[in-house]
Design an enzyme around this catalytic site. Sequence first.
Site, PDB file in Angstrom:
ATOM      1  N   GLN A   1     -18.240  -6.759  -1.016  1.00 43.86           N
ATOM      2  CA  GLN A   1     -17.388  -7.654  -1.807  1.00 43.86           C
ATOM      3  C   GLN A   1     -17.065  -8.948  -1.070  1.00 43.86           C
ATOM      4  OE1 GLN A   1     -14.364  -4.461  -1.999  1.00 43.86           O
ATOM      5  NE2 GLN A   1     -12.827  -6.035  -1.603  1.00 43.86           N
TER       6      GLN A   1
ATOM      7  N   HIS B   1       0.826  -1.202   0.000  1.00 47.81           N
ATOM      8  CA  HIS B   1       0.000   0.000   0.000  1.00 47.81           C
ATOM      9  C   HIS B   1       0.867   1.262   0.000  1.00 47.81           C
ATOM     10  CE1 HIS B   1      -2.911  -2.834   2.103  1.00 47.81           C
ATOM     11  NE2 HIS B   1      -3.592  -2.437   1.054  1.00 47.81           N
TER      12      HIS B   1
ATOM     13  N   SER C   1       0.285  -8.878   1.481  1.00 49.92           N
ATOM     14  CA  SER C   1      -1.167  -8.949   1.603  1.00 49.92           C
ATOM     15  C   SER C   1      -1.544  -8.785   3.062  1.00 49.92           C
ATOM     16  CB  SER C   1      -1.685 -10.298   1.091  1.00 49.92           C
ATOM     17  OG  SER C   1      -3.060 -10.468   1.407  1.00 49.92           O
TER      18      SER C   1
END
Length: 280
Positions: free
Chosen positions: A61, A37, A185
Amino acid sequence: MTVFKTKKELQKFALETRRSGRTIALVPTMGFLHKGHMSLIDIARAKADVVIVSVFVNPTQFAPNEDFDSYPRDFERDAKMCEEHKVDVVFAPEPSEMYDADASTFVNEMMLSRPLCGASRPTFFRGVTTVVTKLFHLAQPDFAVFGEKDAQQLLVIKRMVRDLDFPIEIINGKLIRDEDGLATSSRNRYLSQDERQRALAIHQSLLGAKAAIIADPGKIDVALHNAKAVITAAGGRVDYVSALDTETLEAPTKKTRRLIVAAAAFFGTTRLIDNEMFDL
């Protein structure tokens, strides 16, 4: 750095910023930020006068059996990292702020969202395109930065922007890996030390498939079969390993010039994705 919690605050700020002649770059995130990020934020910082980062775990989502409730969250840590990277605004709404209880409008991309994660998570991309559309309207960005780690998402967003005529430039951010090669992640924190070590097989399998396909593009099926075997041998449960044309996300043809080899696999209960994109 300013933190906004409501849509009206963000949109008012964004419209005033645009009227002043300053440019805006948006980095949409679900929080629990990491160096991947940060690389996207640094791209945004270099590109625009004002950088807005959204920190929002988007419920639309997630399927009912997925990890919405347990998805890692640490807003204080996220805010500190954003401030260190010179973010101007963090937008951190609650789900009830982003979606009215009777919300009934969604945005669907119908082609690129079908394979890969779209096949495994059929409601996922509808949630992504809907929330990104809302963020675009609220943040009014000139630029938006998305990472190549989520390559299918990046391609879907680019198609949506093209098809719906958003006046926004979508900028790719390179896939960032940890020192051991695992793609960064937020979900990596779920892995035990043993699972993390074994999960390195995902990237190793993709590198093997990439080398095999470049050496002999006529034997893609063999390369994919071998890649799946590498993941399985490491104790992973394969969701998919596929090789697709990056323009169409369909099976490659003689006209294909660029390929994505993408994989999703479970180690323990954690689903991880990774990819390699390369020219043929």
